[in-house]
Design a protein around this motif. Sequence first.
Motif, PDB file in Angstrom:
ATOM      1  N   MET A 290       0.822  -1.194   0.000  1.00 56.02           N
ATOM      2  CA  MET A 290       0.000   0.000   0.000  1.00 56.02           C
ATOM      3  C   MET A 290       0.865   1.256   0.000  1.00 56.02           C
ATOM      4  O   MET A 290       1.836   1.360   0.737  1.00 56.02           O
ATOM      5  CB  MET A 290      -0.891   0.028   1.244  1.00 56.02           C
ATOM      6  CG  MET A 290      -1.740  -1.199   1.452  1.00 56.02           C
ATOM      7  SD  MET A 290      -3.012  -1.376   0.205  1.00 56.02           S
ATOM      8  CE  MET A 290      -4.147  -0.112   0.740  1.00 56.02           C
TER       9      MET A 290
ATOM     10  N   GLU B 126       3.208   2.016   3.562  1.00 58.77           N
ATOM     11  CA  GLU B 126       2.810   1.341   4.787  1.00 58.77           C
ATOM     12  C   GLU B 126       4.034   0.863   5.543  1.00 58.77           C
ATOM     13  O   GLU B 126       5.067   0.575   4.967  1.00 58.77           O
ATOM     14  CB  GLU B 126       1.910   0.142   4.463  1.00 58.77           C
ATOM     15  CG  GLU B 126       2.585  -0.908   3.608  1.00 58.77           C
ATOM     16  CD  GLU B 126       1.736  -2.144   3.422  1.00 58.77           C
ATOM     17  OE1 GLU B 126       0.786  -2.353   4.189  1.00 58.77           O
ATOM     18  OE2 GLU B 126       2.031  -2.914   2.494  1.00 58.77           O
ATOM     19  N   GLY B 127       3.873   0.791   6.836  1.00 58.76           N
ATOM     20  CA  GLY B 127       4.991   0.444   7.681  1.00 58.76           C
ATOM     21  C   GLY B 127       5.296  -1.035   7.700  1.00 58.76           C
ATOM     22  O   GLY B 127       4.536  -1.858   7.230  1.00 58.76           O
TER      23      GLY B 127
ATOM     24  N   GLY C   2       5.986   1.954  11.979  1.00 58.94           N
ATOM     25  CA  GLY C   2       5.246   3.076  11.431  1.00 58.94           C
ATOM     26  C   GLY C   2       5.385   3.216   9.931  1.00 58.94           C
ATOM     27  O   GLY C   2       6.110   2.502   9.269  1.00 58.94           O
ATOM     28  N   TYR C   3       4.652   4.177   9.422  1.00 62.20           N
ATOM     29  CA  TYR C   3       4.670   4.463   8.006  1.00 62.20           C
ATOM     30  C   TYR C   3       5.848   5.375   7.680  1.00 62.20           C
ATOM     31  O   TYR C   3       6.313   6.137   8.514  1.00 62.20           O
ATOM     32  CB  TYR C   3       3.372   5.155   7.599  1.00 62.20           C
ATOM     33  CG  TYR C   3       2.159   4.251   7.597  1.00 62.20           C
ATOM     34  CD1 TYR C   3       1.743   3.607   8.746  1.00 62.20           C
ATOM     35  CD2 TYR C   3       1.431   4.061   6.435  1.00 62.20           C
ATOM     36  CE1 TYR C   3       0.637   2.786   8.740  1.00 62.20           C
ATOM     37  CE2 TYR C   3       0.308   3.245   6.424  1.00 62.20           C
ATOM     38  CZ  TYR C   3      -0.076   2.619   7.584  1.00 62.20           C
ATOM     39  OH  TYR C   3      -1.182   1.810   7.572  1.00 62.20           O
TER      40      TYR C   3
END
Lengths: 114, 113
Positions: free
Chosen positions: A31, A96-97, A102-103
């Motif tokens: 993503m 996306e992470g 995290g991202y």
Amino acid sequence: SAVISQKPSRDICQRGTSLTIQCQVDSQVTMMFWYRQQPGQSLTLIATANQGSEATYESGFVIDKFPISRPNLTFSTLTVSNMSPEDSSIYLCSAEGQGARGYTFGSGTRLTVV
Amino acid sequence: LAKTTQPISMDSYEGQEVNITCSHNNIATNDYITWYQQFPSQGPRFIIQGYKTKVTNEVASLFIPADRKSSTLSLPRVSLSDTAVYYCLVGASRSNSGYALNFGKGTSLLVTP
């Protein structure tokens, strides 16, 4: 965490023209996301880009104005079409992470439309 | 998605501890709390994530009370380079898969000498 290279970092464009922003990720991610950030404001989600399918746009954003490509798992582009001064903003991509880290975000593209 | 409320701005002197509190009364059972930091002309950067109690890493600590309706980001001994906007987010899953981040207004922290 993934590292994202975003370009151009800034541009000044004439109204009525289009600009394509590119984001390259150093690892494969399913993503990716595109955001807009007005100076001094928070980030607003434009769309979610999943490899192999059409992007999903948030309310207020349409594909004709912000077409997105996601040709593979490491790359995405956002085009700002038929620009007007109201499109002047910072545009950021995100991936996306991985796990709980995290991202990751690109450094942003500062767009000025004159 | 749970709505978050945080102070618009905070000021601090170098060397002090800064605590930024975020309210998220409607947090769901599966929600995690994540904080991001954004410097001017850069994209947001992940700082810390937690679910309950206390989490600490090399950058900050995150305190979450038992009811999880709020959380506090603690920055020990801030320096001028900690001047940034800090965002509290609730709702991204721990695996961070498939969820877009929804940013609130954030807290603008200004650190002065």
